[in-house]
Design a protein around this motif. Structure first.
Motif, mmCIF file in Angstrom:
data_model
loop_
_atom_site.group_PDB
_atom_site.id
_atom_site.type_symbol
_atom_site.label_atom_id
_atom_site.label_comp_id
_atom_site.label_asym_id
_atom_site.label_seq_id
_atom_site.Cartn_x
_atom_site.Cartn_y
_atom_site.Cartn_z
ATOM 1 N N MET A 168 39.869 36.167 44.782
ATOM 2 C CA MET A 168 41.301 36.027 44.703
ATOM 3 C C MET A 168 41.638 34.544 44.805
ATOM 4 O O MET A 168 41.161 33.859 45.706
ATOM 5 N N ASP A 211 36.732 31.196 46.110
ATOM 6 C CA ASP A 211 37.145 32.459 45.481
ATOM 7 C C ASP A 211 35.988 33.438 45.328
ATOM 8 O O ASP A 211 35.937 34.223 44.389
ATOM 9 N N ASP A 217 37.164 37.749 49.436
ATOM 10 C CA ASP A 217 38.553 38.055 49.750
ATOM 11 C C ASP A 217 38.641 38.485 51.206
ATOM 12 O O ASP A 217 37.957 39.433 51.619
ATOM 13 N N ASN A 252 48.973 36.359 43.606
ATOM 14 C CA ASN A 252 48.924 37.738 43.136
ATOM 15 C C ASN A 252 48.722 37.734 41.620
ATOM 16 O O ASN A 252 49.629 37.363 40.879
#
Length: 68
Positions: free
Chosen positions: A1, A36, A39, A62
């Motif tokens: 994410m 990344d 998460d 998001n």
């Protein structure tokens, strides 16, 4: 994410180890989140956001939002 953890951490003048100590997690976790590759759990995401005094949505992007 995708996230802006690295930017927020550097703006506070913290290295990865300092942030990990303050959040009571491992430095490896900070490294993985910034890359990344990991998460965080929802409680950890809220703890990080609270530490930086930003909403969770400002820390983590998001991918399902049209404006992301």
């Amino acid at each position: 994410m995708k996230n802006c953890l690295r930017d927020l951490r550097k703006a506070r003048g913290l290295n990865q180890a300092d942030l990990a100590d303050r959040l009571e997690i491992s430095r490896q976790t900070i490294i993985a989140i910034e890359a990344d590759k990991y998460d965080p759990s929802l409680p950890m995401a809220y703890r990080m956001a609270a530490f930086f005094d930003v909403p969770v949505e400002a820390l983590f992007f998001n991918p399902w939002r049209a404006d992301a």
